[in-house]
Design an enzyme around this catalytic site. Structure first.
Site, PDB file in Angstrom:
ATOM      1  CD  GLN A  32      -1.260  -1.154   3.179  1.00  0.00           C
ATOM      2  OE1 GLN A  32      -2.272  -1.612   3.966  1.00  0.00           O
ATOM      3  NE2 GLN A  32       0.039  -1.835   4.194  1.00  0.00           N
ATOM      4  CG  HIS A  63      -5.724   2.066  19.403  1.00  0.00           C
ATOM      5  ND1 HIS A  63      -5.113   3.046  18.610  1.00  0.00           N
ATOM      6  CD2 HIS A  63      -6.062   0.964  18.596  1.00  0.00           C
ATOM      7  CE1 HIS A  63      -4.729   2.787  17.552  1.00  0.00           C
ATOM      8  NE2 HIS A  63      -5.128   1.635  17.173  1.00  0.00           N
ATOM      9  CG  ASP A  87      -2.144   1.041  15.100  1.00  0.00           C
ATOM     10  OD1 ASP A  87      -2.034   0.508  15.299  1.00  0.00           O
ATOM     11  OD2 ASP A  87      -2.928   0.725  13.906  1.00  0.00           O
ATOM     12  CD  GLU A 107      -0.028  -4.954   9.469  1.00  0.00           C
ATOM     13  OE1 GLU A 107      -0.866  -3.621  10.014  1.00  0.00           O
ATOM     14  OE2 GLU A 107       0.511  -4.207   7.871  1.00  0.00           O
ATOM     15  CG  ASP A 156      -6.705  -2.849  14.457  1.00  0.00           C
ATOM     16  OD1 ASP A 156      -7.545  -1.604  13.275  1.00  0.00           O
ATOM     17  OD2 ASP A 156      -5.781  -2.352  15.670  1.00  0.00           O
ATOM     18  CB  SER A 157      -9.148  -5.039   8.916  1.00  0.00           C
ATOM     19  OG  SER A 157     -10.313  -4.826   8.938  1.00  0.00           O
ATOM     20  CG  ASP A 159     -11.523   1.467   4.773  1.00  0.00           C
ATOM     21  OD1 ASP A 159     -11.327   1.336   6.251  1.00  0.00           O
ATOM     22  OD2 ASP A 159     -11.642   2.764   4.482  1.00  0.00           O
ATOM     23  N   PRO A 163      -5.127  -6.399   0.046  1.00  0.00           N
ATOM     24  CG  PRO A 163      -3.070  -5.170   2.271  1.00  0.00           C
ATOM     25  CD  PRO A 163      -3.896  -4.925   0.119  1.00  0.00           C
TER      26      PRO A 163
END
Ligand code: SAM
Length: 276
Positions: A32, A63, A87, A107, A156-157, A159, A163
């Protein structure tokens, strides 16, 4: 108006703009386009493929709310998985929780982890906790290879594009059900009830067809499109609304409280209609 304005454009024909002092970093990663800006009002901001991921000023809302509702519904959330979340903000909240013995972050893009360590030390600090293991791999592969292992799984993706497309599919949710222990709980971030009605509707029906308990809850995040954000929770055994709030540990939060745990499930009528 003078200065640099960063604008996120939504497919729904809505945009959000923040005034920035400067751009600190940009790179095309293997997955990305990653940018870090220093905004006037929200501090440093991480952007992936033009979509705001997090800002220093409001990151705590997302979070805390993606992590603590499930962690405090489960009586012994010892082994926790985060898919995405490079993050480190969700992991920071999980690592603080007194019942957690092990937290794994899966991740796909190592550049997100590196940028967060460099530009967002207050968010990524949990990644260095001894309870935390960081794996750089596709969450879809990790879930397919895990069976009956986790107490809590969070997705925790980004949009549903690139991927992350497969992270919003029925087969992936079935894989998560199988990767959980017999009393496990799953939470996914599921976008805005004002802008992505069909996504919320579809995901909720998928959760309902797989988990005995499926519910949606809300939080208010100013830098996410429309400000109203949803999370969908699937639970094999424990009802998140039946939690004994007296037992919720204090993990030094700024948004989440035992009262908000319950209140987050009080849905406006138009959101209830989406779930029918
Ligand atoms: N809080 C954010 C939001 O809703 O805007 C999401 C935060 S986090 C930065 C999202 C992460 O999901 C990204 O770093 C992205 O690389 C990761 N991701 C996307 N698809 C993935 C996959 N298939 N497996 C693992 N991680 C994935």
């Amino acid at each position: 108006m003078k200065g640099l304005w960063y604008t996120e454009h939504q497919e729904a024909g809505v945009a959000i703009s923040l005034k920035a002092k400067t751009k600190l970093h940009e790179e095309r990663t293997d997955f990305q386009f990653l940018e870090v800006l220093d905004t006037d009002t929200f501090g440093r901001m991480l952007v992936l493929d033009g979509a705001i991921q997090t800002t220093m000023k409001d990151e705590f809302v997302y979070h805390e709310m993606i992590s603590l509702v499930a962690l405090n519904t489960h009586p012994h959330p010892e082994n926790v998985l985060v898919v995405g979340g490079g993050d480190g903000g969700a992991i920071r909240e999980i690592a603080k929780h007194p019942h957690v013995k092990k937290a794994t972050l899966v991740e796909i893009d190592p550049a997100v982890i590196d940028a967060s360590k460099k530009y967002f030390p207050e968010i990524s600090c949990g990644l260095n906790d001894p309870k935390v293991e960081v794996k750089v791999e596709d969450g879809i592969k990790h879930i397919a290879e895990s069976k009956g292992k986790y107490d809590v799984i969070l997705v925790d993706s980004t949009d549903p594009a690139g991927p992350a497309v497969g992270l919003f599919e029925h087969g992936f949710y079935q894989g998560i059900f199988d990767a959980l222990k017999e009393d496990g709980i799953f939470v996914a971030q599921t976008e805005s009830p004002f802008l992505t009605e069909n996504l919320i509707r579809g995901v909720f029906q998928d959760f309902k067809s797989i988990f005995p308990i499926a519910k949606l809850y809300l939080a208010y995040i100013p830098t996410y499109p429309s400000g109203m954000w949803s999370f969908t929770i699937g639970s094999k055994k424990y009802d998140p609304e039946a939690v004994d709030t007296a037992k919720i540990p204090d993990t030094n939060t700024r948004y989440y409280t035992p009262q908000i745990h319950k209140a987050a499930f009080a849905l406006p009528l138009f959101v209830q209609d989406l779930l029918k």
